[in-house]
Scaffold this active site. Structure first.
Site, PDB file in Angstrom:
ATOM      1  N   ASP A  65      -1.291  -8.355  17.212  1.00 41.16           N
ATOM      2  CA  ASP A  65      -2.685  -7.967  17.012  1.00 41.16           C
ATOM      3  C   ASP A  65      -3.126  -6.840  17.940  1.00 41.16           C
ATOM      4  O   ASP A  65      -4.307  -6.483  17.964  1.00 41.16           O
ATOM      5  CB  ASP A  65      -3.608  -9.169  17.212  1.00 41.16           C
ATOM      6  CG  ASP A  65      -3.638 -10.091  15.997  1.00 41.16           C
ATOM      7  OD1 ASP A  65      -3.141  -9.684  14.937  1.00 41.16           O
ATOM      8  OD2 ASP A  65      -4.158 -11.219  16.115  1.00 41.16           O
ATOM      9  N   ARG A  90      -3.461 -13.982  22.104  1.00 43.88           N
ATOM     10  CA  ARG A  90      -3.878 -12.611  22.357  1.00 43.88           C
ATOM     11  C   ARG A  90      -4.103 -12.310  23.841  1.00 43.88           C
ATOM     12  O   ARG A  90      -4.492 -11.197  24.181  1.00 43.88           O
ATOM     13  CB  ARG A  90      -5.161 -12.298  21.560  1.00 43.88           C
ATOM     14  CG  ARG A  90      -4.991 -12.460  20.051  1.00 43.88           C
ATOM     15  CD  ARG A  90      -6.124 -11.822  19.279  1.00 43.88           C
ATOM     16  NE  ARG A  90      -6.119 -10.372  19.413  1.00 43.88           N
ATOM     17  CZ  ARG A  90      -7.034  -9.569  18.854  1.00 43.88           C
ATOM     18  NH1 ARG A  90      -8.014 -10.085  18.141  1.00 43.88           N
ATOM     19  NH2 ARG A  90      -6.964  -8.265  19.016  1.00 43.88           N
ATOM     20  N   ARG A 136     -16.015 -16.005  18.906  1.00 43.42           N
ATOM     21  CA  ARG A 136     -15.008 -15.465  19.811  1.00 43.42           C
ATOM     22  C   ARG A 136     -15.570 -15.090  21.181  1.00 43.42           C
ATOM     23  O   ARG A 136     -14.802 -14.852  22.102  1.00 43.42           O
ATOM     24  CB  ARG A 136     -14.367 -14.216  19.184  1.00 43.42           C
ATOM     25  CG  ARG A 136     -13.568 -14.478  17.919  1.00 43.42           C
ATOM     26  CD  ARG A 136     -12.256 -15.181  18.202  1.00 43.42           C
ATOM     27  NE  ARG A 136     -11.401 -15.167  17.039  1.00 43.42           N
ATOM     28  CZ  ARG A 136     -10.539 -14.200  16.745  1.00 43.42           C
ATOM     29  NH1 ARG A 136     -10.410 -13.165  17.543  1.00 43.42           N
ATOM     30  NH2 ARG A 136      -9.813 -14.260  15.652  1.00 43.42           N
ATOM     31  N   HIS A 165     -16.541 -11.909  14.321  1.00 44.94           N
ATOM     32  CA  HIS A 165     -16.892 -10.885  15.306  1.00 44.94           C
ATOM     33  C   HIS A 165     -18.114 -10.123  14.805  1.00 44.94           C
ATOM     34  O   HIS A 165     -18.311  -9.964  13.586  1.00 44.94           O
ATOM     35  CB  HIS A 165     -15.762  -9.869  15.474  1.00 44.94           C
ATOM     36  CG  HIS A 165     -14.718 -10.244  16.476  1.00 44.94           C
ATOM     37  ND1 HIS A 165     -13.432  -9.756  16.409  1.00 44.94           N
ATOM     38  CD2 HIS A 165     -14.768 -11.020  17.586  1.00 44.94           C
ATOM     39  CE1 HIS A 165     -12.724 -10.232  17.420  1.00 44.94           C
ATOM     40  NE2 HIS A 165     -13.513 -11.000  18.147  1.00 44.94           N
ATOM     41  N   CYS A 269     -11.838  -2.586  13.678  1.00 43.61           N
ATOM     42  CA  CYS A 269     -10.917  -3.371  14.499  1.00 43.61           C
ATOM     43  C   CYS A 269      -9.792  -2.502  15.050  1.00 43.61           C
ATOM     44  O   CYS A 269      -9.329  -2.721  16.175  1.00 43.61           O
ATOM     45  CB  CYS A 269     -10.326  -4.510  13.683  1.00 43.61           C
ATOM     46  SG  CYS A 269     -11.474  -5.838  13.304  1.00 43.61           S
TER      47      CYS A 269
END
Length: 275
Positions: A65, A90, A136, A165, A269
């Site tokens: 990611d 992550r 998140r 998000h 993103c």
């Protein structure tokens, strides 16, 4: 108002979906890395054709990611607030971003104490930082950002897990030139269903002329777009946004990032902004 931007991106050489940390990630759907690379390259080349510069992170085989560079932190002028990721898969990305910024000579770097995922949940306008939380990012993240940057922060509560998000539910179209004192500056587009009733009321008050998106365009991740103040690079499937953007004087630039959508990400993103 258009101005050239500087972006941070990372090639998806190691892109894959081997874990599921949002509703978009389906382990049964195969990923075509070559297609992901081709689509990502189209986005990078699009930015450069529009007059922007692109810096690139080196991909890491254990961080699929890392392509989603918007999540690595928030930079304003000489200060960087590094991310503190919500999921252990992550965690390593935060270190990669911190090392890159320090190599660039940025000494004003602070790793966040409270969970936040960078520009995934922070959006910049001329007057404020808009800060999403609920999935998140911690409810304490907006206060931490306000203290660090010395800029007023507007906290917005996300309530639909599909829009985990802020950058999946809202895009700053024009961060606004300096205007009259007390006057709202900048404009946004957003999907109301992603926000709590109180947050929707705040957005209506702050941005009465906002482009309000339909659910179909939000589900195409149409809010996960990048604007330079004139061009709006957005997922090509968000067709319902094209005419409304043109009516407001913007030039939509549709692009296909469907392969990266399998991990729940799209244009924004993949694009961290270096301010």
């Amino acid at each position: 108002m258009y101005r050239p931007r500087r972006y941070l991106m990372c090639p998806p050489e190691h892109f894959r979906v081997t874990y599921s940390i949002n509703p978009w990630m389906d382990l049964t759907k195969p990923v075509d890395v070559r297609l992901a690379m081709a689509q990502w390259s189209d986005l990078r080349d699009c930015y450069r054709s529009l007059g922007h510069s692109v810096d690139e992170l080196t991909p890491h085989p254990d961080l699929p990611d890392l392509v989603f560079t918007a999540n690595g932190g928030l930079q304003l002028e000489d200060r960087v607030l590094g991310a503190r990721f919500a999921h252990p898969e992550r965690y390593g990305e935060a270190t990669v971003h911190e090392e890159w910024h320090r190599e660039q000579g940025r000494t004003e770097f602070q790793r966040a104490q409270h969970t936040n995922e960078g520009e995934g949940d922070f959006a910049v306008t001329a007057d404020w930082l808009l800060a999403g939380h609920g999935f998140r990012s911690s409810p304490l993240a907006p206060q931490e950002a306000q203290e660090y940057f010395g800029r007023p922060v507007i906290a917005l509560d996300l309530v639909d897990p599909r829009f985990y998000h802020l950058d999946t539910a809202l895009c700053v179209l024009d961060d606004g030139p300096d205007g009259e004192e007390g006057r709202t500056r900048g404009t946004v587009m957003y999907y109301p269903g992603a926000f709590s009733p109180g947050s929707r009321a705040v957005l209506r008050r702050l941005f009465p002329d906002a482009l309000v998106a339909a659910e179909s365009d939000a589900l195409a991740l149409g809010m996960n777009a990048v604007s330079d103040g004139h061009h709006v690079v957005l997922p090509q499937a968000a067709v319902g946004l094209l005419d409304p953007l043109r009516e407001r004087g913007f030039e939509p630039v549709p692009i296909d990032l469907s392969e990266l959508l399998k991990a729940g990400g799209s244009v924004k993103c993949c694009t961290g902004e270096l301010r």
